[in-house]
Structure formats: structure tokens, C-alpha cells
Design an enzyme around this catalytic site. Structure first.
Site, PDB file in Angstrom:
ATOM      1  N   ASP A 119      -4.793 -12.642   4.540  1.00  0.00           N
ATOM      2  CA  ASP A 119      -5.961 -12.036   5.194  1.00  0.00           C
ATOM      3  C   ASP A 119      -7.253 -12.303   4.428  1.00  0.00           C
ATOM      4  O   ASP A 119      -8.277 -11.690   4.686  1.00  0.00           O
ATOM      5  CB  ASP A 119      -5.748 -10.529   5.427  1.00  0.00           C
ATOM      6  CG  ASP A 119      -5.179  -9.814   4.218  1.00  0.00           C
ATOM      7  OD1 ASP A 119      -5.047 -10.450   3.148  1.00  0.00           O
ATOM      8  OD2 ASP A 119      -4.848  -8.620   4.319  1.00  0.00           O
ATOM      9  N   ASP A 158      -3.365 -10.830  -1.673  1.00  0.00           N
ATOM     10  CA  ASP A 158      -3.811 -10.253  -0.407  1.00  0.00           C
ATOM     11  C   ASP A 158      -5.299  -9.889  -0.513  1.00  0.00           C
ATOM     12  O   ASP A 158      -5.792  -9.608  -1.601  1.00  0.00           O
ATOM     13  CB  ASP A 158      -2.973  -8.998  -0.133  1.00  0.00           C
ATOM     14  CG  ASP A 158      -3.114  -8.462   1.275  1.00  0.00           C
ATOM     15  OD1 ASP A 158      -2.232  -8.768   2.097  1.00  0.00           O
ATOM     16  OD2 ASP A 158      -4.091  -7.731   1.544  1.00  0.00           O
ATOM     17  N   HIS A 195       0.811  -1.232   0.000  1.00  0.00           N
ATOM     18  CA  HIS A 195       0.000   0.000   0.000  1.00  0.00           C
ATOM     19  C   HIS A 195       0.840   1.277   0.000  1.00  0.00           C
ATOM     20  O   HIS A 195       0.308   2.350  -0.297  1.00  0.00           O
ATOM     21  CB  HIS A 195      -0.923   0.041   1.220  1.00  0.00           C
ATOM     22  CG  HIS A 195      -1.957  -1.028   1.243  1.00  0.00           C
ATOM     23  ND1 HIS A 195      -2.828  -1.245   0.199  1.00  0.00           N
ATOM     24  CD2 HIS A 195      -2.272  -1.962   2.186  1.00  0.00           C
ATOM     25  CE1 HIS A 195      -3.638  -2.257   0.505  1.00  0.00           C
ATOM     26  NE2 HIS A 195      -3.312  -2.714   1.696  1.00  0.00           N
ATOM     27  N   HIS A 254      -6.586  -7.220   0.369  1.00  0.00           N
ATOM     28  CA  HIS A 254      -6.683  -5.801   0.007  1.00  0.00           C
ATOM     29  C   HIS A 254      -6.064  -5.561  -1.370  1.00  0.00           C
ATOM     30  O   HIS A 254      -5.064  -6.188  -1.727  1.00  0.00           O
ATOM     31  CB  HIS A 254      -5.966  -4.943   1.051  1.00  0.00           C
ATOM     32  CG  HIS A 254      -6.510  -5.079   2.440  1.00  0.00           C
ATOM     33  ND1 HIS A 254      -6.040  -6.017   3.330  1.00  0.00           N
ATOM     34  CD2 HIS A 254      -7.512  -4.411   3.071  1.00  0.00           C
ATOM     35  CE1 HIS A 254      -6.719  -5.908   4.465  1.00  0.00           C
ATOM     36  NE2 HIS A 254      -7.616  -4.951   4.343  1.00  0.00           N
TER      37      HIS A 254
END
Ligand SMILES: [Zn+2]
Length: 375
Positions: free
Chosen positions: A257, A168, A133, A170
């Protein structure tokens, strides 16, 4: 030809803080489980202790002003101007040594990159990496420096063609943004849809711009997506893209995650789906730089990355976790004793709706993106 595992216990000197969901101990737990299974003693394995990156490496991607702020933040004291750069109480706290930790994580990724680029072996794994990120001059989503971007940039300087696969939960926004305008890097991100999860981006229509049009690929999954739909979507899109792009190196962000019992997200994957995807990536990648990523149930992280390392080395593991590990795990309140555990599928409440949605996304990618990568 060996596979490199890059790690150091020095990571444990750093701490995001007592209430922060990213717990550094998950790295140690993973290392311990890998070690307990004997996976660092295999003849195929080379253990490489992490070395800090030189500061100038970070400047290939990050803005100088931002880096100088990170250097100051390393003292661990609040800084007035930090908030404008995403630092401060909340997701990206200022803690003692945060710049040192960043240098270690980037260092390990660069060691992984050099290991495969030098021809020492086909696979290298940095479990501490995958901080996808971080932006050029902004900390975001627990990430201060973007080691995948810095690693990929070094691969490009070394004349390699790179595909990036991010599993991931995200969206891999920082990596996508860094290469949004180039056709030299193909980025593929599979994640929970931005309608329900940070960083609220990664929709299928984000496909790159200019020369990069068609070289950013997004597969946004609805909440409660389970293994079967996830793996089906991966199979429909990713192998064909990789075959068309023909990378020299595949860089992956292997966040854990996505699992049904992760406390921060809403996907419903299990370790079985994760394993299937990992095995496919191994088939597809001519060379593989594997990075860690998110994962906020630390026992999931340890089991999934241990399984990933076993897949990378072509080893089948016993389902029963090694006793030495269980003794320690019990002390940490972890009671499950199996590597994969017993996975009961849920109600399939959302299954049909989710399947229809992903069929739509796959159709879109096949029409809007695949022809561009095929050229
Ligand atoms: Zn994540």
C-alpha cells in the site's frame, strides 16, 4: 533446499463486506498470476496448502476474553460488547467465518515458520499473513489476530533470534508493541508518518523501553516520498542493523500500500523501488519468513507479490503478463499488461523537503539506536 509457498482457495469463502477496502480476491489474483508465470512449477518450489492453526496457538499472544469474543463473532451476527474490542461496523466488521479466516491466516504463518525452523528451506511466503495492527485484546486496522507476533513467538520458543522488517505503508504498531520491552526481537518499520496516516504512531523516537531500548526502529516517511529517498533510507539503516543484530530468521511484512496509486495512503513508491528493497532483504536474511500485508489496489498486489516470489526464487520474469492471466484480468477491468508497467516519475514537488527530513531521521537512528544494537 526448497522455498515454500503457502496458500489455499478457502480464503475466498470469507468476505469483509461489499464496501470494505480489503478484498480477499487479491490473494486469488496473486496466486493466479504466480501460477500463470509457472512460478509454482519451479524445482525450487514446494507448494503447501494452508492448514488452520489450533486455537491454543492464538492464546500465546491474545487475551482469552478477546478470543472468546472472536469465536462468537464467527457466526457473523452483531455482538453488544464487541465495540470495546474494536469490532463492529467500520474497519473491523463482524462477518461470517471471521474466526475461521483468522485461524487459516495464523496457520499459514506457523507453517511458514516451521518450514524454515525445521530446516526444510530458507524461505517461506504466506501472502495472506502480515496482519500487523491486531493488539492483544483488540481488533485494529482490518486485523483481528496478529499472525506476525504469533509466528515470531513460536520462533522464539524454538530458540531463534528474530528480526522483523515491515514495509507496509502503515506503522507495524501491533508487532512493535508486543516486543517493545525485549531485546530478543528487533523490529524495524518503514511507513508513512503518523502525522498523516493511521495508526498515528511509529515516530523515530519510539525506540523501545527497558531491555528493549534500541530494539524498536521506526522510519516514518513524509507523504509523496518516492523510490529514491525510500531506498536510500533503507540502505542507510537496515543492513547495518541486521548485521549488528545477527538474526537467525528475518520475518517481513510486505504490504503493497506504499505505491503512488494505492487508494488509502499517500506515499509515492513504485514497483521498481519495491523490487530493489525485496532484493536487499533477500541478501540480508539468513532465513526468511515472508508475510503479505496491506495493498488496496488489487492489481498492484498481484504484480508486486508475484515479483517478490520471483525474487525469492532468483527468477527473472518476462515483462509481458501471461496471456491466461490477462484474459481473466481484462474480465475484471484491469487493462495494464506489464508486470512492472511504465512508471513516470511525478513532479518531485516534495522531493527536496522529503530528502532533508529523512536525512534528519537517519541521523537520529544512527545516534540513538544503532549503538545500542551494536552493544
Ligand atoms: Zn497498510
Amino acid at each position: 533446499m526448497k522455498n515454500a509457498f503457502i496458500y489455499t482457495d478457502t480464503y475466498l469463502d470469507y468476505d469483509y463486506g461489499p464496501t470494505h477496502p480489503l478484498r480477499i480476491i487479491r490473494l486469488k489474483l496473486t496466486y493466479d498470476l504466480i501460477n500463470a508465470y509457472g512460478l509454482l512449477d519451479l524445482p525450487t518450489v514446494q507448494f503447501i496448502p494452508t492448514q488452520k492453526a489450533e486455537e491454543k496457538e492464538l492464546a500465546f499472544f491474545h487475551d482469552e476474553e478477546y478470543l472468546s469474543l472472536l469465536r462468537q463473532a464467527n457466526e457473523g451476527f452483531p455482538l453488544g460488547e464487541a465495540y470495546a474490542y474494536g469490532l463492529g461496523p467500520g474497519d473491523n466488521p463482524i462477518f461470517p467465518g471471521l474466526f475461521n479466516l483468522s485461524l487459516l491466516v495464523v496457520g499459514a504463518t506457523l507453517q511458514a515458520v516451521d518450514f524454515v525452523a525445521d530446516g526444510n528451506g530458507a524461505i517461506a511466503f504466506n501472502i495472506a499473513g502480515g496482519l500487523h495492527h491486531a493488539m492483544r485484546s483488540m481488533a485494529s486496522g482490518f486485523c483481528y489476530v496478529n499472525d506476525p507476533v504469533i509466528g515470531i513467538m513460536r520462533l522464539l520458543r524454538r530458540g531463534k533470534r528474530v528480526a522483523y522488517i515491515d514495509i507496509d505503508a502503515h506503522h507495524g504498531d501491533g508487532v512493535q508493541k508486543a516486543f517493545y520491552h525485549t531485546n530478543q526481537v528487533l523490529t524495524i518499520s518503514l511507513h508513512e508518518t503518523g502525522y498523516t496516516l493511521f495508526p498515528r504512531t511509529g515516530f523515530e523516537y519510539e525506540i523501545g523501553e527497558g531491555e528493549g531500548k534500541g530494539y524498536s526502529v521506526n522510519l516514518p516517511f513524509p507523504p509523496e516520498t518516492e523510490d529514491d529517498i525510500y531506498v536510500w533510507t533503507f540502505e542507510e539503516v537496515v543492513p547495518e542493523l541486521i548485521h549488528a543484530f545477527q538474526p537467525d530468521v528475518v520475518v517481513t511484512q510486505l504490504g503493497v500500500d506504499t505505491f503512488y496509486n494505492d487508494p488509502l495512503t499517500n506515499l509515492h513508491l513504485s514497483i521498481f523501488g519495491y523490487e530493489r528493497v525485496l532484493k536487499r532483504i533477500k541478501d540480508l536474511a539468513p532465513k526468511w519468513v515472508a508475510l503479505g500485508g496491506g495493498g488496496y489496489n488489487i492489481f498492484n498486489v498481484a504484480r508486486a507479490w508475484t515479483l517478490a516470489w520471483a525474487v525469492m526464487n532468483g527468477v527473472e520474469l518476462e515483462e509481458a503478463l501471461p496471456e491466461s492471466f490477462m484474459t481473466m484480468a481484462l474480465g475484471m477491468g484491469i487493462e495494464e499488461s506489464g508486470l512492472r508497467g511504465h512508471w513516470q516519475t511525478l513532479q518531485h514537488r516534495q522531493n527536496e523537503e522529503n530528502r532533508v527530513e529523512m536525512e534528519r531521521v537517519v541521523r537520529y537512528i544512527k545516534e540513538a539506536v544503532l549503538p545500542k544494537v551494536r552493544g
